[in-house]
Design an enzyme around this catalytic site. Structure first.
Site, mmCIF file in Angstrom:
data_model
loop_
_atom_site.group_PDB
_atom_site.id
_atom_site.type_symbol
_atom_site.label_atom_id
_atom_site.label_comp_id
_atom_site.label_asym_id
_atom_site.label_seq_id
_atom_site.Cartn_x
_atom_site.Cartn_y
_atom_site.Cartn_z
ATOM 1 N N THR A 262 -2.048 0.877 -6.984
ATOM 2 C CA THR A 262 -1.940 2.200 -6.356
ATOM 3 C C THR A 262 -0.632 2.273 -5.577
ATOM 4 O OG1 THR A 262 -4.335 2.414 -6.189
ATOM 5 C CG2 THR A 262 -3.027 3.791 -4.714
ATOM 6 N N ASN B 98 -7.126 3.736 -18.706
ATOM 7 C CA ASN B 98 -8.251 3.010 -18.122
ATOM 8 C C ASN B 98 -9.612 3.553 -18.526
ATOM 9 O OD1 ASN B 98 -6.877 5.023 -16.361
ATOM 10 N ND2 ASN B 98 -8.773 4.868 -15.196
ATOM 11 N N GLN C 155 -3.885 -1.656 -16.721
ATOM 12 C CA GLN C 155 -4.986 -1.991 -17.633
ATOM 13 C C GLN C 155 -4.508 -2.781 -18.845
ATOM 14 O OE1 GLN C 155 -8.245 -1.613 -17.277
ATOM 15 N NE2 GLN C 155 -8.272 -0.359 -15.430
ATOM 16 N N HIS D 207 -6.375 -7.687 -9.451
ATOM 17 C CA HIS D 207 -7.840 -7.742 -9.579
ATOM 18 C C HIS D 207 -8.370 -7.295 -10.938
ATOM 19 C CE1 HIS D 207 -9.143 -3.461 -8.917
ATOM 20 N NE2 HIS D 207 -7.957 -3.363 -8.347
ATOM 21 N N THR E 275 4.268 -8.593 6.802
ATOM 22 C CA THR E 275 4.139 -10.020 6.505
ATOM 23 C C THR E 275 3.450 -10.205 5.162
ATOM 24 O OG1 THR E 275 4.011 -10.452 8.855
ATOM 25 C CG2 THR E 275 3.230 -12.208 7.399
ATOM 26 N N CYS F 203 -18.023 11.365 -8.860
ATOM 27 C CA CYS F 203 -18.997 12.169 -8.132
ATOM 28 C C CYS F 203 -18.492 12.377 -6.724
ATOM 29 C CB CYS F 203 -20.329 11.433 -8.096
ATOM 30 S SG CYS F 203 -21.592 12.346 -7.222
HETATM 31 N N1 PLP Z 1 -3.683 2.332 -12.399
HETATM 32 C C1 PLP Z 1 -4.645 2.128 -13.308
HETATM 33 C C2 PLP Z 1 -4.409 2.488 -14.731
HETATM 34 C C3 PLP Z 1 -5.870 1.581 -12.906
HETATM 35 O O1 PLP Z 1 -6.832 1.393 -13.820
HETATM 36 C C4 PLP Z 1 -6.051 1.255 -11.548
HETATM 37 C C5 PLP Z 1 -7.345 0.711 -11.088
HETATM 38 O O2 PLP Z 1 -8.319 1.389 -10.950
HETATM 39 C C6 PLP Z 1 -5.010 1.486 -10.636
HETATM 40 C C7 PLP Z 1 -3.840 2.030 -11.112
HETATM 41 C C8 PLP Z 1 -5.146 1.160 -9.185
HETATM 42 O O3 PLP Z 1 -5.080 -0.224 -8.990
HETATM 43 P P1 PLP Z 1 -5.388 -0.894 -7.588
HETATM 44 O O4 PLP Z 1 -6.866 -0.950 -7.463
HETATM 45 O O5 PLP Z 1 -4.760 -2.249 -7.682
HETATM 46 O O6 PLP Z 1 -4.755 -0.083 -6.531
#
Ligand code: PLP
Length: 400
Positions: A83, A172, A200, A222, A258, A349
């Site tokens: 993000t 995604n 993704q 993650h 940091t 939702c």
């Molecule tokens: N971009 C895509 C295509 C994603 O699937 C996601 C995760 O949901 C993100 C961005 C956001 O990633 P993060 O959870 O590391 O901020």
């Protein structure tokens, strides 16, 4: 909450469980107490404790840059996740380009081109770009979920001073993998920079940043079994960009604060493991995906969101996206949860009202149908047995 022994997690596109490799890489940092130099170091301190943390950080940066075939480790800016990387790319590059234009006595305006199927981490930035005086164009995908090169070319031809193009590498929700190499070439020919959200795609399709030739790319740990709260923005050398977070000037001035060295170590280990296993793992998951599509779509009223031919590499190997006529995703998710399976819906939702997924809407899927969407996503721990059990539970949950 402890998860029942036979509970099956099939929501890997939302997040993936921590892998052994990442846990092991992070373990030395998590030893508590004053004697643990690695855990205690601030990577910016001059003393030996700081230098130990710095070494851990730079080793991680090197591993990430090598796994992605970046030119130099300094091309990797660690962030809190994708993000932040997406926000930094869109806002930071646009701001820098507008500043350059202002300094040259030109109008501080231009066009940013993206798509209607991006993640909210990109879409939510678009109103801010408009506030900055930028014209924003969103390309729609074709029925298969692909952004056609001709559509990008036409948008660039029509654009007033194209600044930046941002197209995700893989979606995604329905898993379409875009031809980023071709799209980047078209954008560069028109004088625009190119960013891709590769969150993704990482570990699912081969990624070679030199071949893709993008100027910026976002990643998140993650989604590949690394820890949450760490990710990266790849930035090709000399890409104009302004920071969004100001302070001590860490990460080449682009991301003050940091550094999260333990997260970086976990991210690097997960990245190494995911990239090394990618070819075999993708082939294995692709077979599970094909089996799922074939079995789920035999249930009356169940349809694939996009037509994914068997063995297709144009879609992610680990995502299956279907709609169930006459059912809402929420009901299905809860029924399947009770049956011992974690999956997700394409719809968000908010305050009690169900909105259909913007991706399904962009594909031209009517609201009623889109409200019954279900995404099943897999990863390295998903077994054939998990999938066969899910197929049986799905038919029961749908009640057909
Ligand atoms: N971009 C895509 C295509 C994603 O699937 C996601 C995760 O949901 C993100 C961005 C956001 O990633 P993060 O959870 O590391 O901020």
């Amino acid at each position: 909450m402890s998860v029942p022994e036979n509970y099956v997690y099939l929501d890997w596109a939302a997040t993936a469980p921590l892998c052994e490799e990442a846990a092991q890489a992070m373990a030395p940092y998590l030893v508590p107490g004053p004697r643990n130099l690695q855990a205690n170091g601030n990577a910016n301190s001059l003393h030996s404790v700081g230098r130990a943390a710095f070494t851990g950080m730079e080793d991680a940066r090197m591993a990430v840059s090598r796994a992605l075939h970046a030119d130099r480790p300094t091309d990797i800016v660690f962030t809190s996740g994708a993000t932040e990387a997406d926000n930094l790319a869109l806002l930071g590059i646009t701001r820098a380009l507008l500043r350059q234009r202002r300094a040259a006595g030109k109008p501080a305006a231009g066009t940013v081109i993206t798509t209607t199927i991006e993640h909210d981490a990109v879409l939510s930035v678009l109103p801010l770009l408009r506030e900055m005086g930028v014209h924003v164009v969103q390309l729609a995908p074709d029925r298969g979920g692909f952004i056609q090169p001709e559509a990008l070319q036409a948008a660039l031809d029509a654009a007033d001073d194209p600044l930046l193009v941002s197209v995700m590498l893989a979606n995604n929700e329905m898993g379409a993998v875009q031809d980023i190499e071709r799209l980047t070439h078209i954008a560069h020919e028109a004088g625009a920079l190119f960013h891709t959200d590769a969150t993704q795609a990482l570990g699912k399709v081969p990624i070679d940043l030199r071949e893709l030739a993008v100027d910026a790319a976002s990643f998140s740990a993650h989604k590949i079994c690394g820890p949450k709260g760490i990710g990266a923005l790849y930035l090709k050398a000399h890409t104009p960009i302004d920071a969004l977070i100001y302070g001590g000037g860490q990460e080449g001035g682009l991301r003050s604060g940091t550094q999260n060295v333990v997260g970086m170590a976990g991210f690097a280990a997960a990245m190494r493991a995911a990239v090394a296993a990618q070819p075999q793992e993708a082939a294995r998951e692709r077979a599970l995906r094909d089996r799922l599509y074939q079995a789920l779509c035999q249930v009356p009223g169940v349809r694939a969101v996009v037509d994914v031919p068997e063995g297709s590499e144009r879609y992610l190997p680990n995502i299956v996206d279907v709609t169930v006529d006459g059912m809402e995703s929420e009901t299905l998710i809860l029924r399947l949860d009770i049956a011992g399976f974690a999956v997700s819906g394409g719809s968000a939702c908010s305050t009690g009202s169900l909105d259909p997924s913007h991706v399904l809407t962009a594909l031209g899927i009517p609201r009623d149908r889109a409200l019954g969407s279900l995404r099943v996503s897999m990863g390295r721990y998903t077994t054939e047995d998990d999938i066969e059990r899910f197929i049986a539970a799905f038919a029961q949950a749908v009640g057909r």
